[in-house]
Design a protein around this motif. Sequence first.
Motif, PDB file in Angstrom:
ATOM      1  N   GLY A 140      35.662  39.759  36.905  1.00  0.00           N
ATOM      2  CA  GLY A 140      36.026  38.671  36.008  1.00  0.00           C
ATOM      3  C   GLY A 140      36.701  37.546  36.771  1.00  0.00           C
ATOM      4  O   GLY A 140      36.899  37.615  37.988  1.00  0.00           O
ATOM      5  N   GLU A 141      37.089  36.528  36.041  1.00  0.00           N
ATOM      6  CA  GLU A 141      37.649  35.334  36.663  1.00  0.00           C
ATOM      7  C   GLU A 141      38.948  35.603  37.415  1.00  0.00           C
ATOM      8  O   GLU A 141      39.124  35.141  38.543  1.00  0.00           O
ATOM      9  CB  GLU A 141      37.857  34.241  35.614  1.00  0.00           C
ATOM     10  CG  GLU A 141      36.559  33.705  35.060  1.00  0.00           C
ATOM     11  CD  GLU A 141      36.749  32.609  34.023  1.00  0.00           C
ATOM     12  OE1 GLU A 141      37.919  32.219  33.746  1.00  0.00           O
ATOM     13  OE2 GLU A 141      35.735  32.126  33.492  1.00  0.00           O
ATOM     14  N   GLY A 142      39.869  36.321  36.802  1.00  0.00           N
ATOM     15  CA  GLY A 142      41.148  36.594  37.459  1.00  0.00           C
ATOM     16  C   GLY A 142      40.976  37.402  38.728  1.00  0.00           C
ATOM     17  O   GLY A 142      41.577  37.095  39.765  1.00  0.00           O
ATOM     18  N   LEU A 143      40.156  38.426  38.660  1.00  0.00           N
ATOM     19  CA  LEU A 143      39.905  39.256  39.831  1.00  0.00           C
ATOM     20  C   LEU A 143      39.188  38.460  40.917  1.00  0.00           C
ATOM     21  O   LEU A 143      39.511  38.578  42.101  1.00  0.00           O
ATOM     22  CB  LEU A 143      39.097  40.500  39.447  1.00  0.00           C
ATOM     23  CG  LEU A 143      38.767  41.486  40.563  1.00  0.00           C
ATOM     24  CD1 LEU A 143      40.023  41.942  41.296  1.00  0.00           C
ATOM     25  CD2 LEU A 143      38.003  42.678  39.995  1.00  0.00           C
ATOM     26  N   ALA A 144      38.242  37.626  40.533  1.00  0.00           N
ATOM     27  CA  ALA A 144      37.517  36.810  41.514  1.00  0.00           C
ATOM     28  C   ALA A 144      38.470  35.884  42.264  1.00  0.00           C
ATOM     29  O   ALA A 144      38.345  35.711  43.487  1.00  0.00           O
ATOM     30  CB  ALA A 144      36.421  36.003  40.828  1.00  0.00           C
ATOM     31  N   LYS A 145      39.421  35.303  41.566  1.00  0.00           N
ATOM     32  CA  LYS A 145      40.419  34.449  42.227  1.00  0.00           C
ATOM     33  C   LYS A 145      41.237  35.256  43.228  1.00  0.00           C
ATOM     34  O   LYS A 145      41.493  34.804  44.349  1.00  0.00           O
ATOM     35  CB  LYS A 145      41.357  33.816  41.196  1.00  0.00           C
ATOM     36  CG  LYS A 145      40.714  32.789  40.313  1.00  0.00           C
ATOM     37  CD  LYS A 145      41.744  32.310  39.287  1.00  0.00           C
ATOM     38  CE  LYS A 145      41.132  31.489  38.196  1.00  0.00           C
ATOM     39  NZ  LYS A 145      42.140  31.087  37.183  1.00  0.00           N
ATOM     40  N   ASN A 146      41.655  36.452  42.822  1.00  0.00           N
ATOM     41  CA  ASN A 146      42.452  37.299  43.714  1.00  0.00           C
ATOM     42  C   ASN A 146      41.646  37.773  44.917  1.00  0.00           C
ATOM     43  O   ASN A 146      42.181  37.892  46.022  1.00  0.00           O
ATOM     44  CB  ASN A 146      43.032  38.487  42.952  1.00  0.00           C
ATOM     45  CG  ASN A 146      44.151  38.077  42.018  1.00  0.00           C
ATOM     46  OD1 ASN A 146      44.781  37.041  42.208  1.00  0.00           O
ATOM     47  ND2 ASN A 146      44.387  38.881  41.001  1.00  0.00           N
ATOM     48  N   ILE A 147      40.372  38.055  44.711  1.00  0.00           N
ATOM     49  CA  ILE A 147      39.495  38.437  45.824  1.00  0.00           C
ATOM     50  C   ILE A 147      39.399  37.283  46.816  1.00  0.00           C
ATOM     51  O   ILE A 147      39.560  37.469  48.027  1.00  0.00           O
ATOM     52  CB  ILE A 147      38.101  38.847  45.307  1.00  0.00           C
ATOM     53  CG1 ILE A 147      38.176  40.204  44.612  1.00  0.00           C
ATOM     54  CG2 ILE A 147      37.077  38.864  46.440  1.00  0.00           C
ATOM     55  CD1 ILE A 147      36.912  40.583  43.852  1.00  0.00           C
ATOM     56  N   ALA A 148      39.138  36.094  46.306  1.00  0.00           N
ATOM     57  CA  ALA A 148      39.024  34.921  47.177  1.00  0.00           C
ATOM     58  C   ALA A 148      40.330  34.681  47.928  1.00  0.00           C
ATOM     59  O   ALA A 148      40.322  34.414  49.136  1.00  0.00           O
ATOM     60  CB  ALA A 148      38.634  33.696  46.360  1.00  0.00           C
ATOM     61  N   LYS A 149      41.438  34.801  47.233  1.00  0.00           N
ATOM     62  CA  LYS A 149      42.748  34.593  47.860  1.00  0.00           C
ATOM     63  C   LYS A 149      42.993  35.608  48.975  1.00  0.00           C
ATOM     64  O   LYS A 149      43.430  35.256  50.072  1.00  0.00           O
ATOM     65  CB  LYS A 149      43.848  34.688  46.806  1.00  0.00           C
ATOM     66  CG  LYS A 149      45.231  34.407  47.334  1.00  0.00           C
ATOM     67  CD  LYS A 149      46.253  34.457  46.206  1.00  0.00           C
ATOM     68  CE  LYS A 149      47.643  34.138  46.705  1.00  0.00           C
ATOM     69  NZ  LYS A 149      48.616  34.140  45.599  1.00  0.00           N
TER      70      LYS A 149
END
Length: 141
Positions: free
Chosen positions: A109-118
Amino acid sequence: MAIIIGADTAGSKLKDVVKDFLVGENFEVVDVTQDGQDFVDVTLAVAAEVNKQEENLGIVIDAYGAGPFMVATKIKGMVAAEVSDERSAYMTRGHNNSRMITMGSEIVGEGLAKNIAKGFVNGKYDGGRHQIRVDMLNKMC
């Protein structure tokens, strides 16, 4: 360092979320997405830009992440990982010196994708004992 990002149609919405997040974190982001591109063409475009500078990193998003991963591993000198969690994204930089990750919009999902990218863009290669494996990977293609 630039973060090169791209997506096929299935990953386009999540790509925009990740891109906006990274820009908000003050990263230089280059979006190579073109409408209607297949994940193969997107992955090749991201890899070409990543390979222009050693510091560049790449992120490719499609529905499941597997296809772009398979493409990326065929590119000489490209170490890539398909990830669906933050820790793997961070560790693939630290231990494998990965320069590209792939993820699936149907998986994260969006939140996890942001954390993965970070995790990926903030990870630093540890070198040392890990260099032996990286050298092995680089000799394969």
